[in-house]
Design a protein around this motif. Structure first.
Motif, mmCIF file in Angstrom:
data_model
loop_
_atom_site.group_PDB
_atom_site.id
_atom_site.type_symbol
_atom_site.label_atom_id
_atom_site.label_comp_id
_atom_site.label_asym_id
_atom_site.label_seq_id
_atom_site.Cartn_x
_atom_site.Cartn_y
_atom_site.Cartn_z
ATOM 1 N N ILE B 103 4.750 -2.902 -0.125
ATOM 2 C CA ILE B 103 5.924 -2.498 0.715
ATOM 3 C C ILE B 103 5.366 -1.054 1.567
ATOM 4 N N PHE B 104 4.300 -0.482 1.057
ATOM 5 C CA PHE B 104 3.531 0.416 1.843
ATOM 6 C C PHE B 104 3.097 -0.208 3.319
ATOM 7 N N LEU B 105 2.519 -1.463 3.149
ATOM 8 C CA LEU B 105 2.132 -1.978 4.516
ATOM 9 C C LEU B 105 3.140 -2.436 5.397
ATOM 10 N N VAL B 106 4.246 -2.798 4.751
ATOM 11 C CA VAL B 106 5.356 -3.156 5.659
ATOM 12 C C VAL B 106 5.914 -1.896 6.314
ATOM 13 N N LYS B 107 6.248 -0.755 5.335
ATOM 14 C CA LYS B 107 6.675 0.321 6.140
ATOM 15 C C LYS B 107 5.785 0.767 7.062
ATOM 16 N N PHE B 108 4.497 0.853 6.946
ATOM 17 C CA PHE B 108 3.255 1.262 7.873
ATOM 18 C C PHE B 108 3.303 0.717 9.218
ATOM 19 N N TYR B 109 3.804 -1.022 8.905
ATOM 20 C CA TYR B 109 3.798 -1.774 10.160
ATOM 21 C C TYR B 109 4.942 -1.208 11.026
ATOM 22 N N PHE B 110 6.146 -1.154 10.396
ATOM 23 C CA PHE B 110 7.409 -0.601 11.164
ATOM 24 C C PHE B 110 7.447 0.568 11.533
ATOM 25 N N ALA B 111 6.610 1.916 11.114
ATOM 26 C CA ALA B 111 6.657 3.011 11.317
ATOM 27 C C ALA B 111 6.178 3.346 12.674
ATOM 28 N N GLN B 112 6.893 4.725 13.067
ATOM 29 C CA GLN B 112 6.610 5.001 14.454
ATOM 30 C C GLN B 112 5.616 6.093 14.188
ATOM 31 N N ASN B 113 4.390 5.984 15.179
ATOM 32 C CA ASN B 113 3.390 6.894 15.089
ATOM 33 C C ASN B 113 2.968 7.215 13.648
ATOM 34 N N PRO B 114 2.490 6.130 12.906
ATOM 35 C CA PRO B 114 2.193 6.193 11.587
ATOM 36 C C PRO B 114 0.847 7.078 11.425
ATOM 37 N N SER B 115 0.508 7.681 10.253
ATOM 38 C CA SER B 115 -0.604 8.286 10.076
ATOM 39 C C SER B 115 -1.872 7.149 9.427
ATOM 40 N N PHE B 116 -2.611 7.030 9.688
ATOM 41 C CA PHE B 116 -3.972 6.181 9.259
ATOM 42 C C PHE B 116 -4.607 6.601 7.914
ATOM 43 N N TYR B 117 -4.328 7.891 7.688
ATOM 44 C CA TYR B 117 -4.957 8.573 6.626
ATOM 45 C C TYR B 117 -4.840 7.758 5.283
ATOM 46 N N PRO B 118 -3.410 7.705 4.926
ATOM 47 C CA PRO B 118 -3.163 7.086 3.440
ATOM 48 C C PRO B 118 -3.659 5.489 3.318
ATOM 49 N N LEU B 119 -3.621 4.883 4.629
ATOM 50 C CA LEU B 119 -3.908 3.400 4.819
ATOM 51 C C LEU B 119 -5.160 3.550 4.316
ATOM 52 N N THR B 120 -6.261 4.410 5.246
ATOM 53 C CA THR B 120 -7.641 4.172 4.791
ATOM 54 C C THR B 120 -7.938 4.332 3.680
ATOM 55 N N ILE B 121 -7.386 5.478 3.022
ATOM 56 C CA ILE B 121 -7.916 5.773 1.560
ATOM 57 C C ILE B 121 -7.494 4.695 0.702
ATOM 58 N N LEU B 122 -6.379 3.982 0.820
ATOM 59 C CA LEU B 122 -5.843 2.753 0.203
ATOM 60 C C LEU B 122 -6.764 1.591 0.194
ATOM 61 N N LEU B 123 -7.304 1.416 1.612
ATOM 62 C CA LEU B 123 -8.188 0.464 1.835
ATOM 63 C C LEU B 123 -9.717 0.623 1.327
ATOM 64 N N ILE B 124 -10.129 1.944 1.242
ATOM 65 C CA ILE B 124 -11.419 2.342 0.855
ATOM 66 C C ILE B 124 -11.189 2.133 -0.848
ATOM 67 N N ALA B 125 -9.964 2.528 -1.491
ATOM 68 C CA ALA B 125 -9.924 2.270 -2.851
ATOM 69 C C ALA B 125 -10.094 0.709 -3.240
ATOM 70 N N ILE B 126 -9.464 -0.204 -2.521
ATOM 71 C CA ILE B 126 -9.280 -1.538 -2.820
ATOM 72 C C ILE B 126 -10.802 -2.136 -2.764
ATOM 73 N N ILE B 127 -11.532 -1.805 -1.628
ATOM 74 C CA ILE B 127 -13.058 -2.316 -1.460
ATOM 75 C C ILE B 127 -13.815 -1.817 -2.741
ATOM 76 N N LEU B 128 -13.391 -0.389 -3.169
ATOM 77 C CA LEU B 128 -14.064 -0.111 -4.301
ATOM 78 C C LEU B 128 -13.964 -0.733 -5.328
ATOM 79 N N ILE B 129 -12.727 -1.145 -5.510
ATOM 80 C CA ILE B 129 -12.527 -1.931 -6.770
ATOM 81 C C ILE B 129 -12.982 -3.334 -6.694
ATOM 82 N N ILE B 130 -12.886 -3.957 -5.479
ATOM 83 C CA ILE B 130 -13.593 -5.234 -5.299
ATOM 84 C C ILE B 130 -15.104 -5.134 -5.622
ATOM 85 N N VAL B 131 -15.885 -4.229 -4.895
ATOM 86 C CA VAL B 131 -17.066 -4.041 -5.294
ATOM 87 C C VAL B 131 -17.522 -3.966 -6.654
#
Lengths: 217, 187
Positions: B103-131
């Motif tokens: 839901i977040f990624l879909v909202k992020f995709y359609f948002a106008q002028n989205p902030s990359f900050y939460p997305l970056t944190i989410l991606l880092i967290a996912i990478i951490l989990i995978i590692v």
């Protein structure tokens, strides 16, 4: 005429293979003896093989497995004597394998069927230490793995002094020492009559110091 | 290299793994609350979805820490804990995490002028989990692999000699001839 050097190498190889495979000494108390009586059991092989391997230079004079087969036969004989002994307590083990240490006294030896090998060492991994010839459970109990074909669904727990095993020593013409197996080669026309055997006797077996767990799952 | 990684990730130290997991879990779950104070996210559903992803991720770590602690008491401390059948909440948390992330990624995709900050944190967290999970499962797999190989080697060695028994006339029998055969002729 056999090549003497090849024969010496055959003797040395067989002896070395047996000595590195012998497992009985890790399980029971073994006493070497020089004299036997009629109640001893011989465990061994007597193949009649083409003698080329002791003559032709391009033939390998070793017979891989020849020492191992005797060592493994001794373990097989021991397990048979334990499991067939009516005085030895046999318990059904229905618990998780990680509960096994409850049945083990300090310094007991655990004979583990390979059927439970991975499960045992995985579930008790933090209590196992490696480094010696056999892994140690709780720094006190040797865990000796034997093939599922020998032990089946069983786990045997015993005190090393529960069984006194006598083993005859033989003069070895190559090492000029007394050795634990008898090796001999006798020419028979174009064949070599090979005998490799160990002669043993279970002098004493204390059923109260042995427990057989029959794993039921 | 393996021993270094084992130490780094505390594989052999269950209490270390427990604290590590607990801290990561609490940090991730706390970040789920911080999302609501971020002015850079304007849409309420975007906030809720990413918060759900972080909460579920954090709880997954916390529950994993609990399992490790339970195992520590049972194996290292030899404490017998009541064997309660517990329904695992992990599949539910995984679904919440996936749902929130999507839901977040879909909202992020359609948002106008989205902030990359939460997305970056989410991606880092996912990478951490995978590692983290990859490293741990790597050790589990290699350890099991070694054990399986050792078990197979024992069985193979026995099977090899078992095959030769008949050819080589293997016998366990009473001693017929106590005297040792002479080898003088050939040596």
């Amino acid at each position: 005429m056999y090549d003497k050097e090849k024969i010496k190498r055959f003797y040395n190889y067989t002896l070395e293979e047996y000595n590195s495979s012998i497992i009985i000494e890790d399980i029971v108390s073994v006493k070497p003896v020089e004299k036997t009586d009629g109640s001893f059991i011989q465990i061994g092989i007597r193949p009649l093989v083409d003698d080329e391997f002791l003559i032709a230079p391009n033939f390998d004079e070793r017979l891989p497995g020849i020492g191992r087969i005797v060592a493994s036969g001794e373990a097989e004989y021991l397990i048979k004597q334990i499991t067939e002994n009516k005085g030895v307590e046999k318990t059904e083990f229905k618990e998780d394998i990680k509960e096994l240490p409850k049945y083990v006294n300090s310094n007991d030896i655990i004979l583990l069927s390979t059927k439970f090998y991975v499960e045992f060492f995985t579930k008790l991994e933090r209590r196992i230490s490696y480094g010696g010839k056999h892994p140690l459970l709780d720094m006190g109990n040797f865990v000796i793995a034997l093939s599922e074909k020998i032990l089946g669904d069983k786990i045997i727990i015993l005190d090393k002094n529960a069984i006194q095993w006598e083993k005859e020593l033989f003069n070895n013409p190559v090492t000029n020492k007394k050795e634990k197996i008898d090796i001999s080669v006798t020419p028979r026309l174009d064949k070599a009559d090979i005998l490799v055997r160990s002669v043993n006797k279970i002098r004493y077996l204390d059923p109260n110091s042995i427990r057989v767990l029959e794993v039921k799952k | 290299m393996n021993s270094f990684l084992r130490k780094l990730f505390g594989i052999d130290n269950p209490l270390g793994v427990f604290y590590g997991r607990l801290i990561i879990g609490l940090v991730l779950a706390s970040y789920g609350f911080l999302i609501f104070f971020l002015n850079s996210i304007e849409n309420q559903w975007t906030r809720i979805s990413i918060a759900m992803a972080f909460w579920s991720m954090g709880l997954m770590f916390i529950f994993d820490a609990r399992t490790i602690l339970k195992e520590y008491y049972e194996t290292d401390k030899k404490v017998t804990l009541p064997d309660k059948k517990e329904a695992s909440i992990l599949p539910f948390l995984k679904l919440v995490f996936l749902g929130g992330s999507i839901i977040f990624l879909v909202k992020f995709y359609f948002a106008q002028n989205p902030s990359f900050y939460p997305l970056t944190i989410l991606l880092i967290a996912i990478i951490l989990i995978i590692v983290f999970n990859e490293k741990i499962s790597h050790f589990q797999i290699s350890k099991d692999g070694v054990l399986i190989k050792m078990m197979q080697d024992i069985n193979k060695s026995y099977s090899e000699i078992d095959l030769k028994k008949k050819d080589w006339n293997f016998k366990i029998e009473e001693v017929k001839n106590v005297r040792q055969r002479k080898n003088k002729k050939i040596l």
